[in-house]
Design an enzyme around this catalytic site. Structure first.
Site, short mmCIF file in Angstrom:
data_model
loop_
_atom_site.label_atom_id
_atom_site.label_comp_id
_atom_site.label_asym_id
_atom_site.label_seq_id
_atom_site.Cartn_x
_atom_site.Cartn_y
_atom_site.Cartn_z
CB CYS A 263 2.55 8.41 -2.97
SG CYS A 263 2.63 10.11 -2.35
N PRO A 266 -0.05 1.48 -7.07
CG PRO A 266 0.40 -0.09 -8.76
CD PRO A 266 0.89 1.22 -8.20
CE LYS A 269 8.53 1.90 -4.44
NZ LYS A 269 7.69 1.93 -5.67
CG ASP A 338 7.45 5.51 -4.65
OD1 ASP A 338 8.29 6.26 -5.19
OD2 ASP A 338 6.97 4.51 -5.22
CB CYS A 391 10.82 5.68 -10.23
SG CYS A 391 9.27 6.44 -10.75
#
Length: 449
Positions: A263, A266, A269, A338, A391
């Site tokens: 995922c 933008p 990572k 993520d 997050c």
């Protein structure tokens, strides 16, 4: 069409005016559900001066941080809620109250400039009402009014305060305080372009206060505009929270390995993984949002990773919750997932998240995470490692999600994150403010041979 694309189709129609622009931004965020990331660029582009853009950011985010308090004050002073197109004037009033109570703006300026914003927003018939409300706010010292509701005292939605109180009963007060604080600015230095000491020397020459966190991280300790920092255009750094930077270290990609960032948009990572192991075999950056994937392309190009990796980098427009999206992809040595989440760990950075999320969102998001996790696991080689990240600070999305996955997948086991896991704790839960980091969760899983 995505919400971000829709946001860019709207524009303020009033003449440029700081307080009117701030109220318009709040109106779009709170009444129409747009995110601050979509809306703030639309008012910034009308604001040529850096100090004015900083004022806009502080004002809009400030109102979002203390919204429950301002709503209490508003209910005390406004007999009937405003409706329809006049609703934006409520946001003008709350902005004026915020200036007076939290920004140390003089009483005269807070009133007169807010009343002027009402006129700019084409509601001059309400200027007298706004003037009277703000003068009464000052005269009666409404800011000293006691807030009785527990969730409003800490400026959180009721459902979120209840959920966090159950999950973190021992440190709920400090947690709420951190969630409403201003977020720090961390940079991940692109060591493929410049060394950490050399970049810090550029910051010294520019007289930008900073703190070094080897091997690749810098904390900026003053207000700056990101594009004005040294080597922004040439790819010398990325803006990335210290917690998010841990992903590349925990994934531990080795030379020649094939990697999936599931995922990715933008692309923050993805860039971190490349910089941590430039000799990786191939990295695929997948995301379902084509608009945000354009940002992935832009970011990786700015960092010079597109040119550097060439055929070893593939950007995939695909939905990780749909098994068909993996049909043309290889099996992977390492996968970073993520996962989509409530983003409750980054509220201090994006305070509008508090007002866009609902309790009912959590179950749907957890189901989506479960689908994506299962699909990614099927695409992982035996002996491969999957790093699950969010997050979020909600256990349902994090430790409970991983515990359920382990119970249903006999070929999965935890690869412990040293010092952060034990028998009673699955994964590494970072709370907002720990080592100045955002709220984040990591769990590392290894697939049996």
């Amino acid at each position: 069409m995505t919400s971000a694309q829709n946001a860019y189709r709207i524009r303020p129609t009033h003449k440029a005016h700081l307080r009117a622009d701030a109220a318009w931004a709040l109106f779009q965020i709170l009444e129409h559900g747009h995110s601050s990331r979509e809306i703030m660029p639309l008012v910034f582009e009308r604001t040529p001066k850096a100090k004015d853009r900083a004022w806009l950011q502080e004002s809009v985010f400030g109102v979002l941080r203390v919204l429950p308090r301002l709503q209490v004050y508003l209910r005390l002073l406004l007999e009937k809620p405003l409706k329809s197109q006049q609703k934006i004037i409520e946001h003008v009033i709350m902005l004026g109250m915020f200036q007076s109570a939290f920004m140390r703006t003089s009483s005269h300026a807070a009133v007169s400039e807010t009343v002027e914003a009402v006129k700019v927003l084409k509601a001059p018939q309400l200027s007298g009402l706004v003037n009277a409300i703000l003068r009464r706010f000052e005269r009666e010292k409404i800011v000293e009014h006691e807030i009785t509701q527990a969730h409003a005292k800490v400026n959180l939605p009721k459902w979120l305060f209840r959920t966090l109180s159950e999950a973190y009963p021992e440190n709920i007060d400090s947690l709420c305080e951190q969630m409403n604080a201003k977020a720090p600015l961390f940079l991940r230095i692109n060591l493929m372009e410049i060394g950490l000491p050399d970049y810090c020397e550029l910051l010294n020459k520019a007289q930008i206060a900073h703190e070094i966190h080897p091997p690749r991280t810098v904390l900026i300790k003053q207000n700056v505009e990101i594009p004005s920092l040294p080597l922004y255009e040439s790819g010398g750094f990325s803006v990335q929270d210290y917690a998010a930077q841990k992903s590349a270290d925990l994934l531990q990609v080795q030379p020649g390995e094939v990697v999936l960032d599931a995922c990715a948009a933008p692309g923050g990572k993805t860039g971190a993984i490349i910089e941590a192991c430039p000799a990786l075999g191939h990295i695929y950056a997948m995301d379902t949002d084509e608009h945000r994937q354009s940002k992935t392309r832009e970011n990786l190009k700015r960092l010079n990773h597109t040119k550097r990796l060439k055929a070893r980098l593939t950007i995939v427009n695909g939905d990780a919750s749909d098994p068909a999206s993996f049909s043309s992809l290889p099996l992977f040595d390492k996968i970073l997932l993520d996962a989509p989440c409530t983003a409750t760990g980054i509220i201090r950075k994006h305070p509008d998240i508090k007002w866009h999320r609902k309790a009912s969102d959590v179950e749907a998001i957890c189901q989506l995470q479960q689908k994506i996790l299962a699909n990614c696991w099927a695409q992982l080689k035996p002996g491969g490692v999957l790093l699950y990240a969010t997050c979020s600070i909600l256990p349902q999305e994090n430790s409970q999600q991983i515990t359920a996955f382990l119970a249903s997948h006999s070929d999965a086991s935890l690869l412990a994150i040293q010092g952060h896991e034990h028998d009673q704790q699955v994964g590494w839960q970072i709370l907002p403010g720990e080592q100045n980091m955002d709220g984040f969760f990591y769990a590392r899983l290894i697939k049996s041979l």
